[in-house]
Design a protein around this motif. Structure first.
Motif, PDB file in Angstrom:
ATOM      1  N   GLY A 206      50.220 -20.827  43.527  1.00 25.93           N
ATOM      2  CA  GLY A 206      51.191 -19.880  42.990  1.00 25.93           C
ATOM      3  C   GLY A 206      50.992 -18.479  43.549  1.00 25.93           C
ATOM      4  O   GLY A 206      51.964 -17.785  43.881  1.00 25.93           O
ATOM      5  N   LEU A 207      49.734 -18.057  43.671  1.00 22.55           N
ATOM      6  CA  LEU A 207      49.450 -16.732  44.237  1.00 22.55           C
ATOM      7  C   LEU A 207      49.854 -16.659  45.706  1.00 22.55           C
ATOM      8  O   LEU A 207      50.340 -15.619  46.178  1.00 22.55           O
ATOM      9  N   ILE A 208      49.659 -17.755  46.434  1.00 20.85           N
ATOM     10  CA  ILE A 208      50.054 -17.779  47.841  1.00 20.85           C
ATOM     11  C   ILE A 208      51.567 -17.616  47.977  1.00 20.85           C
ATOM     12  O   ILE A 208      52.070 -16.816  48.772  1.00 20.85           O
ATOM     13  N   VAL A 209      52.318 -18.404  47.171  1.00 21.40           N
ATOM     14  CA  VAL A 209      53.776 -18.324  47.219  1.00 21.40           C
ATOM     15  C   VAL A 209      54.246 -16.940  46.788  1.00 21.40           C
ATOM     16  O   VAL A 209      55.140 -16.336  47.407  1.00 21.40           O
ATOM     17  N   TYR A 210      53.640 -16.401  45.717  1.00 17.37           N
ATOM     18  CA  TYR A 210      54.010 -15.056  45.243  1.00 17.37           C
ATOM     19  C   TYR A 210      53.779 -14.020  46.338  1.00 17.37           C
ATOM     20  O   TYR A 210      54.640 -13.147  46.568  1.00 17.37           O
ATOM     21  N   SER A 211      52.649 -14.097  47.014  1.00 15.07           N
ATOM     22  CA  SER A 211      52.349 -13.122  48.066  1.00 15.07           C
ATOM     23  C   SER A 211      53.331 -13.248  49.226  1.00 15.07           C
ATOM     24  O   SER A 211      53.763 -12.243  49.805  1.00 15.07           O
ATOM     25  N   MET A 212      53.691 -14.480  49.558  1.00  9.73           N
ATOM     26  CA  MET A 212      54.639 -14.689  50.652  1.00  9.73           C
ATOM     27  C   MET A 212      56.006 -14.075  50.340  1.00  9.73           C
ATOM     28  O   MET A 212      56.657 -13.496  51.210  1.00  9.73           O
ATOM     29  N   VAL A 213      56.417 -14.211  49.080  1.00  5.47           N
ATOM     30  CA  VAL A 213      57.730 -13.690  48.687  1.00  5.47           C
ATOM     31  C   VAL A 213      57.681 -12.188  48.436  1.00  5.47           C
ATOM     32  O   VAL A 213      58.513 -11.423  48.928  1.00  5.47           O
ATOM     33  N   ARG A 214      56.670 -11.765  47.697  1.00  8.24           N
ATOM     34  CA  ARG A 214      56.594 -10.348  47.283  1.00  8.24           C
ATOM     35  C   ARG A 214      56.302  -9.418  48.451  1.00  8.24           C
ATOM     36  O   ARG A 214      56.873  -8.314  48.534  1.00  8.24           O
ATOM     37  N   TYR A 215      55.484  -9.814  49.361  1.00  6.93           N
ATOM     38  CA  TYR A 215      55.044  -8.911  50.423  1.00  6.93           C
ATOM     39  C   TYR A 215      55.527  -9.337  51.804  1.00  6.93           C
ATOM     40  O   TYR A 215      54.934  -8.980  52.814  1.00  6.93           O
ATOM     41  N   ARG A 216      56.597 -10.097  51.829  1.00  9.71           N
ATOM     42  CA  ARG A 216      57.118 -10.514  53.124  1.00  9.71           C
ATOM     43  C   ARG A 216      57.715  -9.321  53.877  1.00  9.71           C
ATOM     44  O   ARG A 216      58.122  -8.316  53.274  1.00  9.71           O
ATOM     45  N   ARG A 217      57.764  -9.459  55.162  1.00 12.85           N
ATOM     46  CA  ARG A 217      58.349  -8.393  55.994  1.00 12.85           C
ATOM     47  C   ARG A 217      59.860  -8.522  55.963  1.00 12.85           C
ATOM     48  O   ARG A 217      60.429  -9.542  56.366  1.00 12.85           O
ATOM     49  N   ARG A 218      60.528  -7.486  55.503  1.00 13.76           N
ATOM     50  CA  ARG A 218      61.977  -7.542  55.285  1.00 13.76           C
ATOM     51  C   ARG A 218      62.780  -7.023  56.471  1.00 13.76           C
ATOM     52  O   ARG A 218      63.966  -7.302  56.577  1.00 13.76           O
ATOM     53  N   SER A 219      62.161  -6.254  57.324  1.00 12.61           N
ATOM     54  CA  SER A 219      62.856  -5.742  58.514  1.00 12.61           C
ATOM     55  C   SER A 219      61.832  -5.397  59.581  1.00 12.61           C
ATOM     56  O   SER A 219      60.631  -5.337  59.306  1.00 12.61           O
ATOM     57  N   ASP A 220      62.336  -5.164  60.791  1.00 17.67           N
ATOM     58  CA  ASP A 220      61.426  -4.836  61.884  1.00 17.67           C
ATOM     59  C   ASP A 220      60.775  -3.476  61.691  1.00 17.67           C
ATOM     60  O   ASP A 220      59.674  -3.227  62.188  1.00 17.67           O
TER      61      ASP A 220
END
Length: 272
Positions: free
Chosen positions: A60-74
């Protein structure tokens, strides 16, 4: 969140049982066959719950980190953190706490499984030697107090007979190297150590024919150190002991004759 994860794990495993027909619901263990099985099952089930909770939490923490801190733009780069003291402390202390809890429950379960029966109904001496088993039935009423035994060879494995729902004390000994007495359905095994008098008590709880084996790598024919366990009614048990006596299998064998023979020289080692 932790409570939710724990609830999911508990619900997922609540239908499991050590006597269920399904391998999945037994969590890969064989169908239980002794009064000590429940203690081991509780420890095994608790370990599965703990593993499932940790898996769900970490995943769950892995998925949360992937979604919460993903790179949204260049142009937007997530904040790069060199260290995080609370997280590092958690990674340090959480495993210590988990291991301590496992250790506590393991010791508690071990003490319960090794609890002696005050007056066991039967006493069986288990002799493990290179490379066979011998089972000596001591002071039985069916044989008027004469000790009788079952013994075999690597080509013709021996058989152990036990009465269902009656307590048995197993005395373990070896004349040569370390062996290990193991019947998977009993959820229990114990080393057979030269010079060490080990014993444990147990009551078989269901009739059937099981396969026991040596669980310690003991030499050339270790893989052939298997035996059959017959858990039967008291009448069948007494009949088997009477048959052993009638066949002249009386006394207490010390193990295989070659147990003290020096390989290649055909010379017997001294008893010392």
């Amino acid at each position: 969140m932790k409570l939710a994860v724990l609830a999911v794990a508990a619900i997922a495993l609540s239908g499991c049982s050590p006597v269920d027909d399904s391998d999945v619901k037994r969590l890969a263990l064989p169908v239980a066959g002794s009064d000590r099985s429940q203690t081991m099952w509780d420890l095994w089930l608790g370990a599965w719950i703990a593993v499932l909770v940790i898996f769900l939490l970490v995943f769950g923490l892995i998925v949360y980190s992937m979604v919460r801190y993903r790179r949204r733009s260049d142009e937007e780069v997530p904040v790069q953190i060199r260290y995080n003291l609370p997280i590092e402390a958690l990674y340090t202390f959480a495993p210590v706490i988990i291991v301590a809890v496992f250790f506590f429950h393991t010791v508690t379960s071990q003490n319960d499984m090794l609890r002696d029966v005050e007056n066991p109904d039967h006493v069986v001496e288990v002799v493990g030697s290179k490379w066979q088993w011998a089972f000596n039935y001591l002071d039985e009423t069916a044989t008027q107090g004469d000790d009788v035994f079952d013994i075999g060879t690597t080509a013709d494995p021996t058989e152990l007979w036990l009465p269902v729902d009656e307590s048995v004390r197993f005395r373990l000994r070896s004349p040569d190297v370390i062996h290990s007495f193991w019947v998977p359905e009993f959820y229990f095994k114990m080393d057979v150590v030269p010079g060490q008098k080990n014993h444990f008590d147990m009551t078989p709880t269901r009739e059937g024919v099981f396969t026991g084996r040596c669980a310690e790598l003991c030499g050339l024919y270790h893989s052939r150190m298997i035996f059959k366990v017959h858990v039967v009614s008291r009448a069948e048990y007494d009949a088997h002991l009477t048959e052993l006596k009638d066949n002249g299998d009386i006394g207490a064998p010390q193990g295989a004759k070659e147990a003290r023979t020096i390989a290649g020289l055909d010379q017997n080692q001294s008893e010392d």
